[in-house]
Design a protein around this motif. Structure first.
Motif, PDB file in Angstrom:
ATOM      1  N   ALA A 244      26.025 -12.192  20.799  1.00 16.07           N
ATOM      2  CA  ALA A 244      25.451 -12.084  22.146  1.00 16.07           C
ATOM      3  C   ALA A 244      24.381 -11.000  22.201  1.00 16.07           C
ATOM      4  O   ALA A 244      23.376 -11.135  22.912  1.00 16.07           O
ATOM      5  CB  ALA A 244      26.557 -11.783  23.158  1.00 16.07           C
ATOM      6  N   VAL A 245      24.585  -9.929  21.444  1.00 14.03           N
ATOM      7  CA  VAL A 245      23.610  -8.835  21.428  1.00 14.03           C
ATOM      8  C   VAL A 245      22.279  -9.315  20.858  1.00 14.03           C
ATOM      9  O   VAL A 245      21.210  -9.087  21.439  1.00 14.03           O
ATOM     10  CB  VAL A 245      24.150  -7.646  20.604  1.00 14.03           C
ATOM     11  N   TYR A 246      22.335 -10.003  19.719  1.00 15.98           N
ATOM     12  CA  TYR A 246      21.098 -10.472  19.096  1.00 15.98           C
ATOM     13  C   TYR A 246      20.455 -11.598  19.900  1.00 15.98           C
ATOM     14  O   TYR A 246      19.233 -11.753  19.903  1.00 15.98           O
ATOM     15  CB  TYR A 246      21.365 -10.920  17.658  1.00 15.98           C
ATOM     16  N   MET A 247      21.271 -12.368  20.602  1.00 14.62           N
ATOM     17  CA  MET A 247      20.715 -13.401  21.474  1.00 14.62           C
ATOM     18  C   MET A 247      19.901 -12.765  22.600  1.00 14.62           C
ATOM     19  O   MET A 247      18.779 -13.189  22.891  1.00 14.62           O
ATOM     20  CB  MET A 247      21.853 -14.251  22.051  1.00 14.62           C
ATOM     21  N   GLU A 250      16.630 -11.255  21.146  1.00 15.60           N
ATOM     22  CA  GLU A 250      15.599 -12.262  20.870  1.00 15.60           C
ATOM     23  C   GLU A 250      14.989 -12.807  22.154  1.00 15.60           C
ATOM     24  O   GLU A 250      13.780 -13.081  22.216  1.00 15.60           O
ATOM     25  CB  GLU A 250      16.194 -13.389  20.027  1.00 15.60           C
ATOM     26  N   LEU A 251      15.797 -12.958  23.187  1.00 20.59           N
ATOM     27  CA  LEU A 251      15.257 -13.400  24.472  1.00 20.59           C
ATOM     28  C   LEU A 251      14.222 -12.397  24.984  1.00 20.59           C
ATOM     29  O   LEU A 251      13.119 -12.776  25.404  1.00 20.59           O
ATOM     30  CB  LEU A 251      16.384 -13.555  25.493  1.00 20.59           C
ATOM     31  N   LEU A 252      14.571 -11.123  24.955  1.00 22.41           N
ATOM     32  CA  LEU A 252      13.651 -10.099  25.454  1.00 22.41           C
ATOM     33  C   LEU A 252      12.390 -10.027  24.593  1.00 22.41           C
ATOM     34  O   LEU A 252      11.282  -9.837  25.111  1.00 22.41           O
ATOM     35  CB  LEU A 252      14.360  -8.743  25.494  1.00 22.41           C
ATOM     36  N   GLN A 274      18.270 -19.573  21.731  1.00 22.23           N
ATOM     37  CA  GLN A 274      18.958 -20.743  22.283  1.00 22.23           C
ATOM     38  C   GLN A 274      20.074 -21.219  21.346  1.00 22.23           C
ATOM     39  O   GLN A 274      21.158 -21.604  21.799  1.00 22.23           O
ATOM     40  CB  GLN A 274      17.959 -21.874  22.519  1.00 22.23           C
ATOM     41  N   THR A 275      19.816 -21.165  20.047  1.00 23.07           N
ATOM     42  CA  THR A 275      20.848 -21.547  19.072  1.00 23.07           C
ATOM     43  C   THR A 275      22.069 -20.640  19.202  1.00 23.07           C
ATOM     44  O   THR A 275      23.219 -21.104  19.204  1.00 23.07           O
ATOM     45  CB  THR A 275      20.282 -21.459  17.640  1.00 23.07           C
ATOM     46  N   LYS A 276      21.816 -19.356  19.321  1.00 15.70           N
ATOM     47  CA  LYS A 276      22.924 -18.403  19.474  1.00 15.70           C
ATOM     48  C   LYS A 276      23.638 -18.621  20.807  1.00 15.70           C
ATOM     49  O   LYS A 276      24.870 -18.521  20.890  1.00 15.70           O
ATOM     50  CB  LYS A 276      22.399 -16.964  19.371  1.00 15.70           C
ATOM     51  N   TYR A 277      22.862 -18.907  21.839  1.00 19.83           N
ATOM     52  CA  TYR A 277      23.454 -19.141  23.159  1.00 19.83           C
ATOM     53  C   TYR A 277      24.425 -20.325  23.106  1.00 19.83           C
ATOM     54  O   TYR A 277      25.528 -20.262  23.674  1.00 19.83           O
ATOM     55  CB  TYR A 277      22.345 -19.406  24.182  1.00 19.83           C
ATOM     56  N   LYS A 278      24.027 -21.380  22.431  1.00 23.13           N
ATOM     57  CA  LYS A 278      24.904 -22.557  22.329  1.00 23.13           C
ATOM     58  C   LYS A 278      26.180 -22.226  21.565  1.00 23.13           C
ATOM     59  O   LYS A 278      27.263 -22.715  21.901  1.00 23.13           O
ATOM     60  CB  LYS A 278      24.149 -23.699  21.652  1.00 23.13           C
ATOM     61  N   ILE A 511      29.065  -9.625  26.327  1.00 24.83           N
ATOM     62  CA  ILE A 511      28.021  -9.840  27.333  1.00 24.83           C
ATOM     63  C   ILE A 511      28.206 -11.196  28.001  1.00 24.83           C
ATOM     64  O   ILE A 511      28.397 -12.211  27.323  1.00 24.83           O
ATOM     65  CB  ILE A 511      26.621  -9.773  26.678  1.00 24.83           C
ATOM     66  N   ASP A 512      28.142 -11.209  29.328  1.00 24.50           N
ATOM     67  CA  ASP A 512      28.116 -12.473  30.064  1.00 24.50           C
ATOM     68  C   ASP A 512      26.699 -13.037  29.935  1.00 24.50           C
ATOM     69  O   ASP A 512      25.741 -12.464  30.452  1.00 24.50           O
ATOM     70  CB  ASP A 512      28.462 -12.232  31.531  1.00 24.50           C
ATOM     71  N   VAL A 513      26.568 -14.149  29.234  1.00 27.27           N
ATOM     72  CA  VAL A 513      25.236 -14.630  28.847  1.00 27.27           C
ATOM     73  C   VAL A 513      24.665 -15.669  29.813  1.00 27.27           C
ATOM     74  O   VAL A 513      23.692 -16.355  29.480  1.00 27.27           O
ATOM     75  CB  VAL A 513      25.285 -15.219  27.414  1.00 27.27           C
TER      76      VAL A 513
END
Length: 541
Positions: A244-247, A250-252, A274-278, A511-513
């Protein structure tokens, strides 16, 4: 002329600052000019203190700013609806937070006797205690407390307030030896949290500094976690707690790249995020399986995310977590008992607590505990000097005499307190004294008094109560922690301590993603729209 280091909306060095003539408005104007923003939108912080304009005549040197001081500059949107009262309340809260953090870190760093019934420790990602030099320990503890407070404000949606606190945390961390903290990820996490606040505030003006902070975050994570988080995965037995941290990172990075016109780079980051989010999405089916074993929804989700949706590993993780928490509770109870015992022995001449481990060592070779504690207290926990005193018949006798006198005084104080309480209830003074001297529990003493007849009239009872109170005050002994007689902001200290108590080694990774998922889709749509527009323009040309 002096140099000032500036970080925040603009990062760099102001080379020629006349501390004897420059005022806060002049400094703000210079920082604003270099940041390309209005001066009214810049806030300056130095040494955890907000720099205010005052009457515009107070010089920087008079405010304690010296050569090479670090100035933190943050941008706040000029909100016409925000009253001066609100701004002042924020400043007061920031000052309270800072003072509470300094007080807590001091009491829990230098061996002083804590006022609380708990002790603060710095732990690594596995929950093991870190042993650091005292100066680094205090600076790191202050940074961690401020960071935790800032994250609490983020959870409440108070992003602007959070930024102010996170700026103070950054300043505290900067006081640590870089080598001490280069293998922990707290600084990297702080940088990312600050950029998250920029993002949630939609503060595009902070774009350049956001990019710098994210670069620092990525470098910091790589140093702490290893390449591709290899070291972290090894430490955590293959868990994916970092996902979640790296997701979010990468978003930022994608957002900064997008607004900098680097569209392809932005898309690459977004696709990876997005891959990590899924991977972080937990299906209702596996969630219900884990919850069916008696675990709560939040802890079940966290375990499944960390363990890549593997039910068996998630359950093992949860069982181990509960065992760790149970062990932690036992350790906390043991430490609470130690603190109560330390308070009984008082503090050393330098206001330190008696070291329980050293005390147990002396007891193990045959010395009475109270006697050994007093010898250590007098000698600043120097075991050899304490042994010298204990084995010297004359000094040993004087210590015993001191202890007996102190205990007698405490007994007298306890007796006076009982008498004061009973007399305040309306019982006759002479009858109370006789009943208390006869001994027994408070309940038994009251029973004897009630059997002796009616209470005296209220006026006589009040006079007796006043006399008893005066006697008790005259014999009162200062508490063991009387060294902390200065005013304390107990409410703020408790708030910060409660926030720390609710965190664990994996809290930063939990983290709540939901918002991240929405943002990923939003920026992918923007990129698609940009691509379509470019394609249409090219065709029509």
């Amino acid at each position: 002329m002096a140099k000032l280091r500036v970080a925040g909306t603009w990062s760099g060095v102001l080379d020629e600052v006349d501390l004897e003539n420059w005022t806060v408005p002049m400094l703000r104007e210079e920082v604003a000019k270099r940041s390309n923003v209005p001066a009214g939108s810049i806030k300056l912080i130095c040494a955890g203190r907000m720099l205010k304009d005052g009457d515009g005549t107070e010089k920087l040197s008079e405010l304690g700013i010296k050569a090479n001081s670090k100035i933190l500059a943050s941008r706040v949107a000029v909100d016409e609806g925000k009253s001066l009262k609100d701004a002042e309340e924020l400043n007061q809260r920031l000052a309270r937070v800072k003072e509470a953090v300094v007080a807590l870190s001091t009491r829990h760093t230098d061996g002083a006797l804590p006022l609380e019934d708990f002790n603060m420790e710095i732990e690594d990602q596995l929950g093991n205690k870190l042993h650091l030099p005292e100066s680094d320990r205090q600076a790191l503890m202050m940074g961690l407390m401020l960071h935790t407070n800032g994250k609490g404000l983020i959870r409440k949606g108070k992003f602007r307030d959070a930024l102010e606190v996170l700026n103070m945390a950054e300043e505290s961390f900067s006081l640590c030896n870089p080598k001490t903290i280069e293998l922990v990820d707290n600084i990297a996490m702080l940088q990312m949290d600050m950029v998250w606040c920029y993002f949630m505030l939609k503060d595009i003006a902070c774009l350049s500094v956001a990019g710098v902070r994210l670069d620092k975050a990525r470098d910091g994570f790589e140093r702490a976690h290893g390449k591709d988080a290899s070291r972290l995965k090894l430490l955590q037995a293959g868990n994916s707690s970092e996902l979640a941290v790296y997701m979010r990172l990468e978003l930022l990075e994608a957002v900064v790249a997008y607004h900098s016109g680097q569209l392809e780079k932005s898309r690459r980051y977004l696709m990876s995020a997005q891959t990590k989010y899924k991977r972080l999405q937990v299906s209702d089916e596996v969630l219900s399986v884990v919850m069916g074993m008696g675990f709560k929804e939040n802890e079940a989700k966290r375990a499944l995310r960390i363990n890549n949706q593997d039910v068996e590993r998630a359950v093992d993780f949860l069982v181990e977590e509960r065992a760790r928490k149970a062990l932690k509770r036992e350790e906390n109870l043991k430490r609470q008992a130690e603190i109560l015992e330390q308070k009984k022995y008082g503090v050393t001449p330098l206001k330190k607590a008696v070291d329980i481990q050293l005390l147990n060592g002396l007891v193990s070779i045959g010395f009475a505990k109270e006697l050994a504690a007093e010898a250590l207290r007098r000698n600043e926990n120097d075991t050899q000097k304490a042994l010298d005193d204990l084995t010297n018949p004359e000094i040993n006798a004087s210590i015993q005499n001191y202890i007996e006198t102190k205990n007698a005084k405490r007994q007298k104080q306890d007796t006076d307190s009982k008498i004061q309480l009973l007399v305040s209830m309306g019982f006759d003074m002479s009858a109370v004294v006789a009943a208390v001297q006869a001994g027994g529990t408070m309940e038994a003493i009251m029973q004897r008094l009630l059997q002796q007849g009616p209470l005296p009239n209220p006026a006589a009872a009040a006079a007796q109560a006043q006399a008893a109170a005066q006697a008790a005050a005259a014999n009162a002994e200062p508490p063991a922690d009387a060294s902390f007689s200065e005013p304390r902001d107990v409410e703020m200290e408790d708030e910060i301590a409660d926030e720390l108590a609710r965190t664990d080694a994996l809290s930063d990774y939990d983290i709540d993603v939901t918002r991240e998922g929405e943002a990923i889709n939003e920026y992918l749509a923007l990129l698609d729209s940009t691509g379509s527009s470019s394609g249409s323009a090219s065709t029509s040309g």
